[in-house]
Design a protein around this motif. Structure first.
Motif: not given
Length: 297
Positions: A70-79, A185-189
């Motif tokens: 739970s409480n998964f966090k990652i950068a909003k976008a990855i280039k 658990l979360g989203k990123t681009l």
């Protein structure tokens, strides 16, 4: 050994070859398993049936470790470009049964990223070579941090993989080969790196005369390792007066079929011209470096 991200599913015929673990490696994993080798085996059990993809075989698995993420966090976008590697950290809370010792060499866990509607139907996955590091916050919870590194010299990404990816967690018990995969658990681009140029001419130019601003918007092609023009995209021509720190938009134009840009403006005062692209879900925003034009009387 350096950390490496691993693609868990690839297009067409590459899918099987990418995830066949040699017998010698499999034998070695059973006696002295690496996290990456076990993670590959665990995630290859997921059945993927997306269009144009080769499905993984579902196999019976031992009881899964009693954990949840739970409480998964990652950068909003990855280039991601055409070469080199990109590292991204993910943090999350691990909740586990009282019988699980998170410090044991028999247990490991880490973050994953996957492309698809669900983790069970993922058509591509990325994860780290080493497990996450965790700090206990109670007898049954821990704060964890893991790193995913996308290596363009080894990891396959199709251009269609750009866009939204989902985060998940993977837990492994080496001795029993138990595994737990949790998604959504979360989203990123995951974005194809962009480039933008500008050239304003002539330089110098007389006040009132025409300035032509040309440039090009391009982005990484993950399949051939080159940059190609990004067509049909709205791009702003902006100007910053000499001595000012603020750019203002002069006009908005679109890239042509090869990603090129060209427009004209009247010369007024000394300053810098640049093109500015706001970005899309598959391609990050980018500004060209300002090109100075000396305007004479």
């Amino acid at each position: 050994m350096r950390i490496r991200a691993t693609v868990a599913a690839v297009s067409g015929a590459l899918a099987l070859s990418a995830f066949v673990v040699p017998a010698a490696q499999a034998d070695d994993a059973s006696s002295s398993p690496s996290y990456r080798a076990r993670a590959e085996q665990a995630l290859s059990h997921i059945n993927s049936s997306g269009s144009g993809r080769t499905a993984f075989r579902a196999v019976a698995a031992p009881p899964a470790p009693d954990v949840s993420f739970s409480n998964f966090k990652i950068a909003k976008a990855i280039k991601v470009g055409t070469s080199g590697s990109v590292s991204v950290a993910a943090t999350y809370t691990l909740t586990h049964g009282a019988d699980i010792d998170i410090t044991s060499e028999d247990f490991a866990n880490g973050p994953i990223l996957y492309k698809g509607s669900s983790v069970d139907e993922a058509r591509n996955m990325l994860f780290g070579e080493y497990p996450a590091t965790c700090t206990a916050t109670s007898a049954t919870t821990a704060d964890c941090k893991g790193v995913i590194e996308i290596d363009r010299s080894e990891d396959w990404l199709a251009n269609s993989d750009a866009g939204t990816w989902s985060g998940g967690g993977l837990a492994l018990t080496y001795s029993t080969r138990g595994e737990k995969v949790q998604g959504d658990l979360g989203k990123t681009l995951l974005q194809r790196t962009s480039k933008l140029t500008v050239n304003a001419s002539p330089e110098p130019v007389k006040k009132g005369k025409t300035i032509t601003a040309t440039g090009k918007l391009s982005r990484a092609n993950w399949e051939d390792g080159k940059y190609h023009g990004y067509t049909g995209q709205s791009v702003k021509l902006q100007f910053r007066k000499a001595g000012s720190s603020t750019y203002t938009t002069v006009k908005t134009i679109k890239t042509n079929s090869t990603g090129n840009l060209s427009t004209t403006v009247k010369a007024s005062v000394d300053g810098y011209f640049r093109y500015s692209f706001a970005g899309t879900s598959t391609t990050p925003a980018v500004n060209a470096a300002g090109d100075y034009v000396d305007v004479t009387s």
